[in-house]
Write a protein that holds these residues in place. Structure first.
Motif, short mmCIF file in Angstrom:
data_model
loop_
_atom_site.label_atom_id
_atom_site.label_comp_id
_atom_site.label_asym_id
_atom_site.label_seq_id
_atom_site.Cartn_x
_atom_site.Cartn_y
_atom_site.Cartn_z
N LEU A 1 44.55 69.00 -45.29
CA LEU A 1 43.44 69.34 -44.25
C LEU A 1 44.01 68.91 -43.16
N VAL A 2 44.27 67.80 -42.84
CA VAL A 2 44.59 66.97 -41.73
C VAL A 2 46.01 67.44 -41.12
N VAL A 3 46.89 67.68 -41.92
CA VAL A 3 48.22 68.14 -41.46
C VAL A 3 47.93 69.68 -41.13
N THR A 4 47.41 70.47 -41.66
CA THR A 4 47.16 71.92 -41.64
C THR A 4 46.29 72.02 -40.05
N VAL A 5 45.11 71.63 -40.28
CA VAL A 5 44.39 71.90 -39.05
C VAL A 5 45.02 71.23 -37.82
N ALA A 6 45.42 69.84 -37.73
CA ALA A 6 45.95 69.49 -36.74
C ALA A 6 47.16 70.06 -36.09
#
Length: 278
Positions: free
Chosen positions: A76-81
């Motif tokens: 989630l962190v990698v995809t959203v950012a």
């Protein structure tokens, strides 16, 4: 009367064809969900049939082995950012390239387009060396930076084409009303780019969420594993734990399904806007 009957028959035939095509697309999901609740032996002997007993323990075991909450958070962190930075930076870059059509900007756009055809496999080893030298390997922010580098060319290309369709008179009117350069972009151009933002976010989400190769090169720590890397733990050189891998795959695709259901309204809106865009 004959015309009405033919129209109804054509409509019925079209609907039947669409239902058959939809069922064909759902076949892989059937195999995935049905086999995820089977024992390993039953999965190998009868992969197409319904399970005799529902082995829900497969999901709990896959959850624990993959440390799914941690993998989900990392993904989630990698995809959203990556999505937010890619969409915003690419939109601003493409806008400047279109509105300031200098020779330098034309050369830069040509380089962006050329970068799209470079095979990733040809730069894997240099990428690992560069990230190690910069000290950004084995970190989520390093992975995000890499996604920015690989995702910007296509995103800029898409925004570049869309920006050309935005009437310049709207921006000139905003400038006359006293809007600054940033004000024109964020208050006038940015809302008009909404359909393309949706398109770019969808394409990049599918790519980043399901990507295995780039995270496997950058991330070494088990605590930083994304969902594709965590799922790969069930596939060894001599054994493949399908009874645990399939539940892990189901857990991995559920967030992306929820994403598409939540974005369905905007996806349809983006398609309709793009269809009538002059």
């Amino acid at each position: 009367m004959e015309t009405v009957r033919k129209y109804k028959l054509n409509t019925l035939a079209t609907e039947l064809i669409m239902i058959i095509v939809a069922l064909l697309f759902l076949v892989p999901f059937y195999f995935l969900f049905v086999n995820s609740v089977k024992t390993f032996g039953e999965l190998l002997t009868d992969s197409a049939g319904l399970p005799t007993t529902l082995e829900w323990s497969n999901y709990s075991r896959a959850w624990d082995i993959t440390k799914f909450p941690s993998a989900l958070w990392n993904s989630l962190v990698v995809t959203v950012a990556s999505n937010l930075l890619l969409a915003m930076l690419s939109a601003m870059t493409a806008y400047q390239m279109v509105r300031r059509n200098t020779r330098f900007n034309r050369i830069m756009f040509a380089l962006f387009v050329a970068a799209m055809v470079i095979p990733f496999q040809s730069i894997m080893i240099p990428l690992v060396k560069v990230t190690a030298t910069m000290g950004i390997n084995n970190s989520l922010y390093g992975l995000i930076i890499c996604y920015l580098g690989f995702g910007v060319p296509l995103s800029v290309f898409l925004f570049h084409g869309f920006t050309k369709s935005i009437p310049l008179e709207i921006e000139e009117a905003a400038t006359v009303d006293g809007a600054s350069g940033y004000g024109v972009f964020f208050r006038v151009v940015f809302p008009l780019m909404k359909p393309m933002f949706v398109t770019v976010i969808i394409l990049n989400t599918l790519w980043i969420w399901n990507d295995y190769l780039l995270p496997s090169l950058i991330l070494q720590s088990a605590e930083l594993r994304t969902i594709p890397i965590a799922t790969f733990a069930f596939f060894g050189q001599y054994t493949k734990q399908w009874d645990l891998a399939l539940p892990a795959l189901v857990l991995g695709i559920l967030p992306i399904i929820i994403f598409f259901l939540a974005m369905q309204k905007y996806i349809i809106e983006g398609i309709t806007h793009g269809a009538v865009k002059g």
